[in-house]
Design a protein around this motif. Structure first.
Motif, PDB file in Angstrom:
ATOM      1  N   LEU A  36       0.925  -1.237  -0.082  1.00 62.25           N
ATOM      2  CA  LEU A  36       0.101   0.145   0.221  1.00 62.25           C
ATOM      3  C   LEU A  36       0.894   1.214  -0.188  1.00 62.25           C
ATOM      4  CD1 LEU A  36      -2.609  -1.047   2.836  1.00 62.25           C
ATOM      5  CD2 LEU A  36      -3.419  -0.134   0.119  1.00 62.25           C
ATOM      6  N   VAL A  37       1.829   1.635   1.004  1.00 61.43           N
ATOM      7  CA  VAL A  37       3.230   2.751   0.864  1.00 61.43           C
ATOM      8  C   VAL A  37       3.432   2.467  -0.712  1.00 61.43           C
ATOM      9  CG1 VAL A  37       5.218   3.097   1.645  1.00 61.43           C
ATOM     10  CG2 VAL A  37       3.359   2.368   2.993  1.00 61.43           C
ATOM     11  N   TRP A  38       4.382   1.447  -1.336  1.00 60.93           N
ATOM     12  CA  TRP A  38       4.504   1.645  -2.686  1.00 60.93           C
ATOM     13  C   TRP A  38       3.733   2.164  -3.004  1.00 60.93           C
ATOM     14  CZ3 TRP A  38       9.074   1.518  -3.740  1.00 60.93           C
ATOM     15  CH2 TRP A  38       9.630   1.667  -5.349  1.00 60.93           C
ATOM     16  N   GLN A  39       2.791   1.645  -3.400  1.00 64.05           N
ATOM     17  CA  GLN A  39       1.426   1.490  -4.335  1.00 64.05           C
ATOM     18  C   GLN A  39       1.276   3.239  -4.371  1.00 64.05           C
ATOM     19  OE1 GLN A  39      -2.481   0.059  -3.651  1.00 64.05           O
ATOM     20  NE2 GLN A  39      -3.310   0.503  -5.760  1.00 64.05           N
ATOM     21  N   GLN A  40       0.447   3.539  -3.058  1.00 63.40           N
ATOM     22  CA  GLN A  40       0.671   5.216  -2.679  1.00 63.40           C
ATOM     23  C   GLN A  40       1.703   6.387  -3.278  1.00 63.40           C
ATOM     24  OE1 GLN A  40      -0.347   5.540   1.232  1.00 63.40           O
ATOM     25  NE2 GLN A  40      -2.498   4.466   1.075  1.00 63.40           N
ATOM     26  N   SER A  45       3.219  10.375  -7.361  1.00 63.14           N
ATOM     27  CA  SER A  45       4.507  10.592  -7.869  1.00 63.14           C
ATOM     28  C   SER A  45       4.430  10.478  -9.745  1.00 63.14           C
ATOM     29  CB  SER A  45       5.412   9.599  -8.070  1.00 63.14           C
ATOM     30  OG  SER A  45       6.970  10.162  -8.580  1.00 63.14           O
ATOM     31  N   LEU A  46       3.114   9.299  -9.498  1.00 60.99           N
ATOM     32  CA  LEU A  46       2.953   9.672 -10.646  1.00 60.99           C
ATOM     33  C   LEU A  46       1.784  10.990 -11.388  1.00 60.99           C
ATOM     34  CD1 LEU A  46       1.709   5.921 -12.312  1.00 60.99           C
ATOM     35  CD2 LEU A  46       3.693   7.801 -12.748  1.00 60.99           C
ATOM     36  N   ARG A  47       0.977  11.362 -10.216  1.00 58.86           N
ATOM     37  CA  ARG A  47      -0.010  12.387  -9.479  1.00 58.86           C
ATOM     38  C   ARG A  47       1.122  13.781  -9.799  1.00 58.86           C
ATOM     39  NH1 ARG A  47      -2.712   9.625  -6.393  1.00 58.86           N
ATOM     40  NH2 ARG A  47      -2.555  10.635  -4.749  1.00 58.86           N
ATOM     41  N   LEU A  48       1.639  13.857  -9.416  1.00 59.49           N
ATOM     42  CA  LEU A  48       2.707  15.168  -9.470  1.00 59.49           C
ATOM     43  C   LEU A  48       3.450  15.748 -10.792  1.00 59.49           C
ATOM     44  CD1 LEU A  48       4.503  14.989  -5.831  1.00 59.49           C
ATOM     45  CD2 LEU A  48       2.648  16.281  -6.269  1.00 59.49           C
ATOM     46  N   ARG A 175       9.597   9.483   3.195  1.00 63.53           N
ATOM     47  CA  ARG A 175       8.015   9.047   3.730  1.00 63.53           C
ATOM     48  C   ARG A 175       8.768   7.215   2.871  1.00 63.53           C
ATOM     49  NH1 ARG A 175       2.539   7.929   1.733  1.00 63.53           N
ATOM     50  NH2 ARG A 175       1.696   6.051   3.189  1.00 63.53           N
ATOM     51  N   LEU A 176       9.570   7.226   1.903  1.00 67.53           N
ATOM     52  CA  LEU A 176       9.717   6.019   1.166  1.00 67.53           C
ATOM     53  C   LEU A 176      11.459   5.430   1.896  1.00 67.53           C
ATOM     54  CD1 LEU A 176       9.263   6.162  -2.644  1.00 67.53           C
ATOM     55  CD2 LEU A 176       8.273   4.761  -1.478  1.00 67.53           C
TER      56      LEU A 176
END
Length: 484
Positions: A36-40, A45-48, A175-176
């Protein structure tokens, strides 16, 4: 005192399966959390990235649109201007779709407001001029100072959006980085839990099932070997405790049954011996009394001597029978030692005394001598009884043959007589004396010989010989012995 388990084997298995389920859930939960963390993070990142692409597209199209204003007199340029206007609206729409926070949406709103102010100026130029703008208007539009004044708010809003996106990217990366730093420790959690589970489950299985089961098997072996006083510890899971309790109860019942059986056998043996004892004592006593009655004042010296000899013979016979009875009833305790079997046979023959010569019977020994590990005194007594029986059965002028024969496993002693043969076949499990009609017989020679031979791990056999007579075969194991 070991702690008693209050649950069953099924409960132990359920606890094990429950622990396994917990381990699976923890592992799956950690994996799901990481996914979930990786997906979010990936989606954010894709949205930004999409937001920056669209913002750069708006900025590029805006400056291209301003450039198109200088060529509005040309039809293609005017069409390109309006197409670029529509594309800028599409870019703003996509930017609003990518926005996921209020700060982002506010930054996009400021860019859109700044663009609308610029658009008012550009659209007025496009709508009010039916021909190309004048030179003065174009010069104003191309003047850098005018350009900075007209696009200043837009550039500020654009820079704010870039800074906001950069901050969001930095937050996502931090966060990552935290998750990547925790990944080795988080990955070790299932391993640590698995190790703890294996240790705990193994310990509980060992204490509740494995060790009690081993005690149960050892107790079963002990009871199978006749140790009926052995008791199995009642510990472990409910099923093992129940089995141990049942086994202990069976052992107590078997022990009581064995004592009762031994007592019954003892009573049966005494019951079988009592008539024999009464008969064998009554006959000598009756003879002694009858001979004593013959002694009176008128008896001659010869009659007194003869009567005294009869009384002494009856007394000796009673003494021999009592000695044989005591030897038969007394528990055998072997004192084995390496001895010459031929020497034991010679001693048994010598114990017969002058009886063979008196009866006119020849005793012949043959065969190769053997050394065995045995109790010489007991075996000599058993052989003496068997030889005495053969001597009693042999007629005057007959012969008793004693033969030694051996192989790699056993040694055989054959005693052959030339008598009429045995009327009955001896029972090796007889509990009392055998019936006898011999003058010197007690009925205990053969039962005593059975006891001695069986105590040595051997066998005793009786069979009729071809042509008359009886063959007695004593079979002894060679273990521990050596050829002379």
């Amino acid at each position: 005192m070991p702690r008693q388990f209050t649950f069953s084997l099924q409960g132990l298995l359920r606890a094990y399966l429950g622990s396994l389920l917990v381990l699976v859930l923890v592992t799956a939960g950690l994996s799901l959390a990481w996914a979930l963390v990786w997906q979010q993070s990936s989606q954010a990142s894709l949205r930004l990235n999409g937001l920056l692409v669209e913002a750069q597209a708006v900025r590029g199209d805006l400056y291209r649109q301003m450039k198109e204003i200088t060529r509005l007199g040309e039809a293609p340029s005017r069409d390109a201007y309006w197409r670029r206007l529509y594309r800028i609206d599409e870019h703003f729409y996509l930017m609003r779709q990518y926005a996921d926070t209020d700060a982002t949406r506010e930054a996009i709103g400021r860019m859109e407001e700044a663009y609308e102010l610029i658009g008012v100026v550009l659209n007025r130029l496009a709508y009010t001029a039916n021909q190309a703008p004048g030179e003065r208007r174009i010069d104003e539009l191309l003047n850098p100072a005018y350009d900075r004044w007209m696009t200043g708010d837009f550039e500020m809003a654009y820079d704010d959006l870039n800074e906001l996106v950069a901050d969001r990217r930095q937050t996502l990366q931090a966060r990552l980085d935290r998750w990547l730093a925790l990944a080795p420790w988080v990955s070790a959690v299932p391993l640590i839990l698995a190790g703890l589970m294996v240790w705990r489950v193994s310990r509980r299985f060992r204490r509740g099932f494995t060790q009690p089961l081993e005690s149960l098997v050892q107790g079963t072996d002990a009871l199978g070997q006749g140790q009926l006083d052995h008791r199995v510890p009642e510990q472990g899971v409910a099923e093992i405790r129940y089995l141990a309790r049942t086994l202990n109860r069976m052992a107590r019942e078997l022990e009581a049954s064995r004592r009762e059986l031994v007592e019954r056998e003892r009573q049966a043996a005494l019951g079988a011996l009592v008539p024999v004892i009464a008969h064998n004592i009554r006959n000598p006593l009756a003879g002694i009394r009858a001979n004593a009655q013959l002694l009176d004042a008128e008896a001659t010296s010869a009659e007194v001597l003869e009567t005294g000899a009869d009384i002494m013979e009856a007394t000796d016979r009673l003494e021999r029978w009592l000695a044989a009875l005591l030897a038969y009833l007394h528990p055998l305790r072997l004192d084995p030692a390496a001895q010459s079997l031929d020497a034991v046979l010679e001693a048994a023959v010598a114990a017969l005394g002058p009886r063979p010569d008196t009866q006119g019977v020849t005793i012949r020994r043959q065969g190769e001598d053997v050394r065995l590990n045995l109790d010489g005194a007991l075996l000599e007594q058993a052989l003496h009884g068997l030889m005495s029986n053969a001597l009693e059965a042999s007629p005057t002028g007959g012969r008793v043959d004693i033969t030694l024969a051996s192989d790699e496993r056993v040694v055989q002693v054959h005693i052959d007589d030339q008598g009429p043969g045995m009327r009955i076949e001896p029972d090796p499990d007889a509990r009392g004396p055998l019936p006898t009609t011999k003058k010197r017989g007690t009925g205990l020679g053969i039962p005593f010989a059975y006891k001695v031979v069986q105590a040595h791990g051997g066998q005793l056999r009786f069979e009729d010989r071809d042509g008359g007579g009886t063959r007695v075969t004593m079979i002894l194991p060679r273990s521990g012995g050596a050829s002379a």
